[in-house]
Motif scaffolding. Structure first.
Motif, PDB file in Angstrom:
ATOM      1  N   SER A   1      -6.448  -0.125 -17.751  1.00 57.07           N
ATOM      2  CA  SER A   1      -6.476  -0.247 -16.293  1.00 57.07           C
ATOM      3  C   SER A   1      -6.104   1.080 -15.638  1.00 57.07           C
ATOM      4  N   ILE A   2      -6.849   1.423 -14.593  1.00 59.74           N
ATOM      5  CA  ILE A   2      -6.601   2.649 -13.829  1.00 59.74           C
ATOM      6  C   ILE A   2      -5.989   2.242 -12.492  1.00 59.74           C
ATOM      7  N   ILE A   3      -4.736   2.634 -12.250  1.00 60.56           N
ATOM      8  CA  ILE A   3      -4.101   2.280 -10.978  1.00 60.56           C
ATOM      9  C   ILE A   3      -3.542   3.535 -10.321  1.00 60.56           C
ATOM     10  N   GLY A   4      -3.265   3.426  -9.037  1.00 65.31           N
ATOM     11  CA  GLY A   4      -2.733   4.553  -8.286  1.00 65.31           C
ATOM     12  C   GLY A   4      -2.893   4.312  -6.801  1.00 65.31           C
TER      13      GLY A   4
ATOM     14  N   LYS B   1      -9.567   7.199  -8.561  1.00 60.90           N
ATOM     15  CA  LYS B   1      -9.730   6.210  -9.629  1.00 60.90           C
ATOM     16  C   LYS B   1     -11.201   5.907  -9.899  1.00 60.90           C
ATOM     17  N   SER B   2     -11.963   5.667  -8.844  1.00 64.71           N
ATOM     18  CA  SER B   2     -13.382   5.343  -9.021  1.00 64.71           C
ATOM     19  C   SER B   2     -14.164   6.546  -9.531  1.00 64.71           C
TER      20      SER B   2
ATOM     21  N   ARG C   1     -11.513  -5.401  -8.665  1.00 61.98           N
ATOM     22  CA  ARG C   1     -11.526  -4.791  -9.996  1.00 61.98           C
ATOM     23  C   ARG C   1     -12.960  -4.506 -10.413  1.00 61.98           C
TER      24      ARG C   1
ATOM     25  N   ASP D   1     -11.219  -0.274 -13.084  1.00 63.35           N
ATOM     26  CA  ASP D   1     -10.858   0.402 -11.835  1.00 63.35           C
ATOM     27  C   ASP D   1     -10.244  -0.631 -10.898  1.00 63.35           C
ATOM     28  N   THR D   2      -9.337  -0.199 -10.043  1.00 61.58           N
ATOM     29  CA  THR D   2      -8.631  -1.126  -9.158  1.00 61.58           C
ATOM     30  C   THR D   2      -8.556  -0.573  -7.736  1.00 61.58           C
TER      31      THR D   2
ATOM     32  N   GLY E   1      -6.783   0.792  -4.350  1.00 63.05           N
ATOM     33  CA  GLY E   1      -5.610   1.633  -4.177  1.00 63.05           C
ATOM     34  C   GLY E   1      -4.368   0.813  -3.875  1.00 63.05           C
TER      35      GLY E   1
ATOM     36  N   LEU F   1      -2.637   7.042 -12.018  1.00 67.80           N
ATOM     37  CA  LEU F   1      -3.296   8.236 -11.490  1.00 67.80           C
ATOM     38  C   LEU F   1      -2.561   8.765 -10.262  1.00 67.80           C
TER      39      LEU F   1
ATOM     40  N   ASN G   1      -4.710  13.979 -11.297  1.00 64.01           N
ATOM     41  CA  ASN G   1      -6.119  14.249 -10.997  1.00 64.01           C
ATOM     42  C   ASN G   1      -6.232  15.323  -9.914  1.00 64.01           C
TER      43      ASN G   1
END
Length: 359
Positions: free
Chosen positions: A9-12, A18-19, A43, A71-72, A74, A103, A155
């Motif tokens: 999972s990509i969070i931030g 993220k995308s 998601r 992807d999630t 923000g 991220l 990033n």
């Protein structure tokens, strides 16, 4: 070596990239990307097949892996039913994961909360810094009960001087027991190989969750709706994008195509997919902006979206857009729930199951 597989999972916070990272890792445009915060509302799952890597001087051998990237939206404090739905998507993405990528935008300044002086009102700048610090703390709070490895990923490093990265790394590294700290530029595709190697190292051995040739679990109609919403975000001002939602109301697949004949002088035309989409806004004034003078804005949005949908489907597309007003829809839980593509699929399935009975 045994295949490895798992969910990552990509969070931030909003606008951390993220995308952009998801798309860069997949090599495909799966998530819409704009410069505006909170572009992603749900998601988005992408399946990445990573080939095995032989041992090198600096890297041990790595087995092949299926990396399921999630992807999630923000991370932000919710203020509406839509915000609450978006944050629920983030919480769901944290459950049962094998690795989490936290991220951080490397251009984001460090704002440590400062004690307030009694009797002195904070300046607008102090208020803004305090809010930013609170949002950072809120994002970090989501990691409190996480048991899987969390990687701290900075990033947009291409936009920051190298000497400015050290205090940033020092600041964030003390906030959680991160398994790794990795520097990347998703837009420039810099550092992605290192990131993937570190992810694969921490995935468990297991079977594939999806077929090798599957890119996502999302239906094409959802991806098409997102492409339309992306154009709304890009072409309209500050107010309309966040008050707009897109729902595909009609989707007609092309019928059987005639096989080309040896006597045909021209190559056969691509089949046509017919799509009708409703764009919901909250007020009549927003509807007027979205349509534009003599329909020019809606036509611009439709033309740009149609071209990308055609590339996605590899067919010609006949796209109809309709703008509808639903007062204050972001605060209506029932309508917000209906926007979930999973809920829409269930509804479509129920409709299809009823048809034979009605006939």
């Amino acid at each position: 070596m045994a295949l490895r597989s798992g969910f990552v999972s990509i969070i931030g916070r909003p606008n951390a990239g993220k995308s952009t990272l998801l798309n860069a890792l997949l090599g495909e445009k799966l998530a819409i990307v704009t410069h505006k915060a909170q572009t992603t509302r749900t998601r988005i799952l992408g399946v990445l097949e990573q080939p095995a890597k032989p041992k090198s001087k600096t890297q041990p051998a790595l087995p092949a892996a299926q990396v399921i990237l999630v992807d999630t939206p923000g991370v932000h404090k919710p203020s509406s039913q839509l915000d609450k739905r978006m944050m629920q998507e983030v919480h769901d993405a944290l459950e049962g994961r094998d690795v989490i990528l936290f991220l951080v935008d490397a251009t984001h300044r460090i704002h440590e909360p400062k004690p307030r002086i009694e009797g002195k009102s904070p300046t607008p700048g102090e208020d803004k810094r305090a809010l930013s610090a609170a949002e950072d703390a809120f994002a970090l709070s989501l990691l409190r009960n996480v048991t899987c490895p969390v990687m701290l990923v900075f990033n947009k490093i291409d936009l920051v001087k190298r000497e400015d990265l050290l205090p940033l790394i020092t600041h964030w590294s003390t906030k959680h027991d991160f398994a790794e700290t990795i520097l990347i530029s998703a837009a420039k595709k810099d550092g992605l190989d290192t990131l993937l190697d570190k992810v694969v190292e921490r995935l468990p051995a297991g079977e594939r969750y999806f077929p090798e040739d599957q890119l996502t679990d999302q239906p094409m109609r959802f991806l098409a709706a997102e492409l339309i919403r992306e154009k709304i975000l890009l072409y309209t001002g500050e107010e309309v994008p966040y008050a707009s939602a897109v729902v595909i109301e009609k989707w007609e697949e092309p019928g059987p195509q005639r096989k080309p004949r040896s006597t045909d002088k021209l190559p056969p035309k691509l089949p046509v997919t017919k799509i009708a989409a409703a764009i919901f806004v909250e007020r009549e004034g927003q509807k007027a902006i979205l349509i534009g003078k003599q329909g020019t804005m809606l036509k611009q949005i439709g033309t740009a979206a149609r071209k990308e949908i055609e590339a996605l489907l590899d067919t010609r597309v006949f796209l109809e857009l309709f703008v509808k007003v639903k007062d204050d829809w972001r605060s209506k839980r029932g309508f917000v729930d209906e926007l979930d593509w999973r809920r829409q699929l269930e509804s479509l399935s129920e409709q299809q199951n009823k048809k034979p009975v009605e006939d």
